[in-house]
Design an enzyme around this catalytic site. Structure first.
Site, PDB file in Angstrom:
ATOM      1  N   TYR A 129      35.762  -5.102  -1.666  1.00  0.00           N
ATOM      2  CA  TYR A 129      36.737  -4.179  -1.148  1.00  0.00           C
ATOM      3  C   TYR A 129      38.129  -4.165  -0.942  1.00  0.00           C
ATOM      4  O   TYR A 129      38.113  -4.512   0.677  1.00  0.00           O
ATOM      5  CB  TYR A 129      36.642  -2.729  -0.846  1.00  0.00           C
ATOM      6  CG  TYR A 129      36.886  -1.614  -1.299  1.00  0.00           C
ATOM      7  CD1 TYR A 129      36.788  -0.755  -2.533  1.00  0.00           C
ATOM      8  CD2 TYR A 129      37.943  -1.120  -0.158  1.00  0.00           C
ATOM      9  CE1 TYR A 129      38.018  -0.550  -2.853  1.00  0.00           C
ATOM     10  CE2 TYR A 129      38.662  -0.154  -0.513  1.00  0.00           C
ATOM     11  CZ  TYR A 129      38.881   0.514  -1.727  1.00  0.00           C
ATOM     12  OH  TYR A 129      39.811   1.728  -2.066  1.00  0.00           O
ATOM     13  N   THR A 244      41.113   2.000  12.759  1.00  0.00           N
ATOM     14  CA  THR A 244      41.110   0.492  13.973  1.00  0.00           C
ATOM     15  C   THR A 244      41.221   0.938  14.783  1.00  0.00           C
ATOM     16  O   THR A 244      42.160   2.278  15.198  1.00  0.00           O
ATOM     17  CB  THR A 244      42.225  -0.439  12.823  1.00  0.00           C
ATOM     18  OG1 THR A 244      41.999  -1.690  13.628  1.00  0.00           O
ATOM     19  CG2 THR A 244      43.659   0.444  13.385  1.00  0.00           C
ATOM     20  N   GLN A 266      48.389  -2.372  16.286  1.00  0.00           N
ATOM     21  CA  GLN A 266      47.444  -1.052  15.390  1.00  0.00           C
ATOM     22  C   GLN A 266      47.952   0.053  15.193  1.00  0.00           C
ATOM     23  O   GLN A 266      46.892   0.372  14.519  1.00  0.00           O
ATOM     24  CB  GLN A 266      46.591  -1.573  16.758  1.00  0.00           C
ATOM     25  CG  GLN A 266      45.571  -2.949  17.273  1.00  0.00           C
ATOM     26  CD  GLN A 266      45.419  -2.877  15.859  1.00  0.00           C
ATOM     27  OE1 GLN A 266      45.898  -4.341  15.324  1.00  0.00           O
ATOM     28  NE2 GLN A 266      44.287  -2.588  15.449  1.00  0.00           N
ATOM     29  N   HIS A 269      48.711   0.899  11.342  1.00  0.00           N
ATOM     30  CA  HIS A 269      48.372   1.120  10.747  1.00  0.00           C
ATOM     31  C   HIS A 269      48.021   2.572   9.779  1.00  0.00           C
ATOM     32  O   HIS A 269      47.920   2.515   9.134  1.00  0.00           O
ATOM     33  CB  HIS A 269      46.235   0.488  11.486  1.00  0.00           C
ATOM     34  CG  HIS A 269      46.534  -1.258  11.114  1.00  0.00           C
ATOM     35  ND1 HIS A 269      46.217  -1.443  10.052  1.00  0.00           N
ATOM     36  CD2 HIS A 269      46.648  -1.939  12.203  1.00  0.00           C
ATOM     37  CE1 HIS A 269      45.550  -3.051  10.468  1.00  0.00           C
ATOM     38  NE2 HIS A 269      46.016  -3.119  11.071  1.00  0.00           N
ATOM     39  N   GLU A 335      36.774  -2.263  18.710  1.00  0.00           N
ATOM     40  CA  GLU A 335      37.138  -3.485  18.378  1.00  0.00           C
ATOM     41  C   GLU A 335      37.447  -4.681  17.943  1.00  0.00           C
ATOM     42  O   GLU A 335      37.151  -5.226  17.992  1.00  0.00           O
ATOM     43  CB  GLU A 335      37.635  -3.336  16.202  1.00  0.00           C
ATOM     44  CG  GLU A 335      37.969  -3.560  15.321  1.00  0.00           C
ATOM     45  CD  GLU A 335      39.025  -2.343  14.434  1.00  0.00           C
ATOM     46  OE1 GLU A 335      39.140  -3.367  13.244  1.00  0.00           O
ATOM     47  OE2 GLU A 335      39.264  -1.914  14.782  1.00  0.00           O
ATOM     48  N   HIS A 336      38.991  -4.953  18.806  1.00  0.00           N
ATOM     49  CA  HIS A 336      39.307  -5.407  19.213  1.00  0.00           C
ATOM     50  C   HIS A 336      39.478  -5.055  20.436  1.00  0.00           C
ATOM     51  O   HIS A 336      40.373  -4.314  20.901  1.00  0.00           O
ATOM     52  CB  HIS A 336      41.411  -5.563  18.006  1.00  0.00           C
ATOM     53  CG  HIS A 336      40.901  -5.328  17.399  1.00  0.00           C
ATOM     54  ND1 HIS A 336      41.038  -4.607  16.593  1.00  0.00           N
ATOM     55  CD2 HIS A 336      40.711  -6.449  16.102  1.00  0.00           C
ATOM     56  CE1 HIS A 336      41.341  -4.742  14.769  1.00  0.00           C
ATOM     57  NE2 HIS A 336      40.883  -6.062  15.313  1.00  0.00           N
ATOM     58  N   ASP A 369      44.146 -11.231  13.293  1.00  0.00           N
ATOM     59  CA  ASP A 369      44.380 -10.542  11.757  1.00  0.00           C
ATOM     60  C   ASP A 369      45.160 -11.370  10.746  1.00  0.00           C
ATOM     61  O   ASP A 369      44.965 -11.210   9.538  1.00  0.00           O
ATOM     62  CB  ASP A 369      45.492  -9.237  12.272  1.00  0.00           C
ATOM     63  CG  ASP A 369      44.823  -7.861  12.821  1.00  0.00           C
ATOM     64  OD1 ASP A 369      43.933  -8.121  12.939  1.00  0.00           O
ATOM     65  OD2 ASP A 369      46.059  -6.700  13.463  1.00  0.00           O
ATOM     66  N   HIS A 428      -7.818  -5.502   4.835  1.00  0.00           N
ATOM     67  CA  HIS A 428      -6.155  -6.295   5.847  1.00  0.00           C
ATOM     68  C   HIS A 428      -7.265  -7.515   6.151  1.00  0.00           C
ATOM     69  O   HIS A 428      -7.701  -8.327   5.532  1.00  0.00           O
ATOM     70  CB  HIS A 428      -6.117  -6.368   6.694  1.00  0.00           C
ATOM     71  CG  HIS A 428      -4.626  -5.170   6.473  1.00  0.00           C
ATOM     72  ND1 HIS A 428      -4.910  -4.024   5.947  1.00  0.00           N
ATOM     73  CD2 HIS A 428      -2.942  -5.743   5.713  1.00  0.00           C
ATOM     74  CE1 HIS A 428      -3.853  -3.821   5.481  1.00  0.00           C
ATOM     75  NE2 HIS A 428      -2.497  -4.648   6.086  1.00  0.00           N
TER      76      HIS A 428
END
Length: 440
Positions: A129, A244, A266, A269, A335-336, A369, A428
């Site tokens: 996606y 983000t 950032q 975004h 995340e970063h 990125d 078993h």
């Protein structure tokens, strides 16, 4: 400008840190009731329902879901040469990094005559996606497709929202990036309906099959995330991605202009994007506020950036020293994460929780990125404490192959029987015993 949290002179627990630190987020549960009817309708009516929702949400009804090959070829032919060159560099570097991630099959001889082999098998068909909305993301095509190709995935389909401006096709730069990577199947569908159609499949307007996938990857808005949650289990997903985020651990040696620029990069975004500075220096914190104010006057998306930086998800955290700062960023699990300190390499080696770490003043997040070679599809909202970013491994499944001879099984049979009885699962044990003893 940035809200401040002062932790100097304190040693908060991990739980206290998680509660005190700025954190964005979205309430996926709050929109599930909106997305569930979309998923249900696509399950029942397939592509027709997806097209209905495209008309409702995107303001355009594509002539068909699958983008004709001629449109992919045209988009690539008309791509700005400078953009093509940049994408080719990004593809080359990303392929170089991800080629080294491919795991090899391993065979372990447990005993003579008894082996266990771990085979790494690619997922058969994957839906990738690529969002629309505030920006165009050909880089996300690269970051999703390259590791899937490196893993050996047989069949790839890229789904991206139709654009009224382009006659119901996804953005031409998205199409060009797909063509550049050799992807020949692109669907003009976005949002929750895209996730549902990838999950259940359907029949296109020309009667062609839209085959369902086994795994869906790639970022998206809250509605895409909600649809992923609803479809998880029928298909695999990479993650429930949130807004983000960037965290920067900096001391007095950091350049305030660089720090401010990275935080703005950032924040542009999304209004929900998070930018967090963790610093030992109040002088740097003041200088960053000044630099932010100056740079905001010339940034293109001033309103969006201002909203993100002034939100509760962004701020400055003051700490006593770098070690305290490391405890903060490891608890935050960004995340970063940028490290802009003295001895940045050594400091970065102590990071245990981050989607990606960017070391020193010459490795900004924006490099990652696009052209570092690393992957930019990364865990958000603290999930880096337990999850990894997109990689070749995302598209591989480990299968254990057990191969034992008669003598190797006989040698361990008593232990199998003992453990099966200990768990009150005697059948078993019988499955082993009856291979060596006649049925009484």
């Amino acid at each position: 400008m940035l809200a401040r949290t002062d932790l100097r002179g304190r040693t908060p627990s991990t739980a206290e840190l998680r509660a005190a630190l700025p954190r964005g987020g979205v309430d996926v549960d709050a929109v599930l009731h909106q997305v569930r009817p979309v998923v249900d309708a696509v399950r029942e009516r397939g592509a027709a329902a997806a097209l209905d929702f495209s008309e409702q949400f995107d303001g355009v009804r594509p002539a068909q879901i699958r983008v004709p090959q001629a449109e992919l070829d045209r988009a690539l032919a008309e791509l700005d040469p400078a953009v093509r060159a940049a994408l080719e560099v990004a593809i080359e570097r990303t392929r170089k990094v991800h080629a080294d991630q491919r795991r090899k099959d391993t065979t372990t001889q447990v005993v003579p005559g008894g082996t266990v082999t771990e085979r790494w098998v690619p997922v058969d068909r994957v839906g990738l996606y690529v969002p629309g909305g505030n920006a165009v993301y050909p880089s996300s095509v690269v970051m999703n497709v390259v590791p899937a190709q490196a893993a050996g995935v047989r069949s790839l389909v890229v789904a991206s929202p139709p654009q009224a401006e382009f006659g119901g096709l996804p953005h031409p730069t998205i199409l060009a990036a797909a063509a550049l990577l050799g992807v020949d199947e692109v669907w003009a569908v976005g949002g929750g309906q895209a996730v549902a159609l990838l999950t259940y499949g359907g029949t296109d307007t020309d009667g062609a099959e839209l085959a369902p996938v086994d795994l869906i990857t790639g970022p998206g808005n809250i509605y895409v995330t909600a649809a992923k949650r609803l479809c998880r289990g029928l298909v695999g997903i990479d993650a429930e991605a949130g807004p983000t985020e960037i965290a920067i651990l900096a001391d007095h040696t950091a350049d305030a202009v660089h720090v401010a620029a990275d935080m703005i990069s950032q924040a542009e975004h999304d209004v929900m994007a998070a930018s967090v500075l963790v610093t030992t220096s109040i002088e740097l914190a003041d200088a960053v506020d000044t630099a932010l104010a100056a740079q905001l006057e010339i940034t293109k998306h001033k309103e969006r950036v201002t909203a993100a930086l002034s939100g509760t998800q962004s701020g400055t955290v003051l700490v006593s020293d770098v070690e305290a700062g490391l405890r903060v960023v490891n608890a935050y699990a960004a995340e970063h994460l940028e490290i802009q300190t003295e001895n940045a390499t050594a400091v970065a080696a102590k990071v245990t929780s981050a989607g990606a770490v960017f070391v020193g003043p010459w490795a900004p997040v924006s490099l990652g990125d696009y052209c570092a070679g690393s992957n930019h599809v990364l865990p958000t909202a603290g999930c880096a404490r337990h999850s990894s970013g997109l990689s070749v491994q995302t598209f591989l499944r480990g299968i254990h192959v057990v191969d034992y001879s008669e003598s190797a099984l006989k040698e361990v049979s008593g232990h199998v029987i003992t453990l099966s009885n200990a768990e009150d699962l005697p059948a078993h044990g019988e499955a082993v015993r009856l291979r060596f003893e006649a049925l009484r």
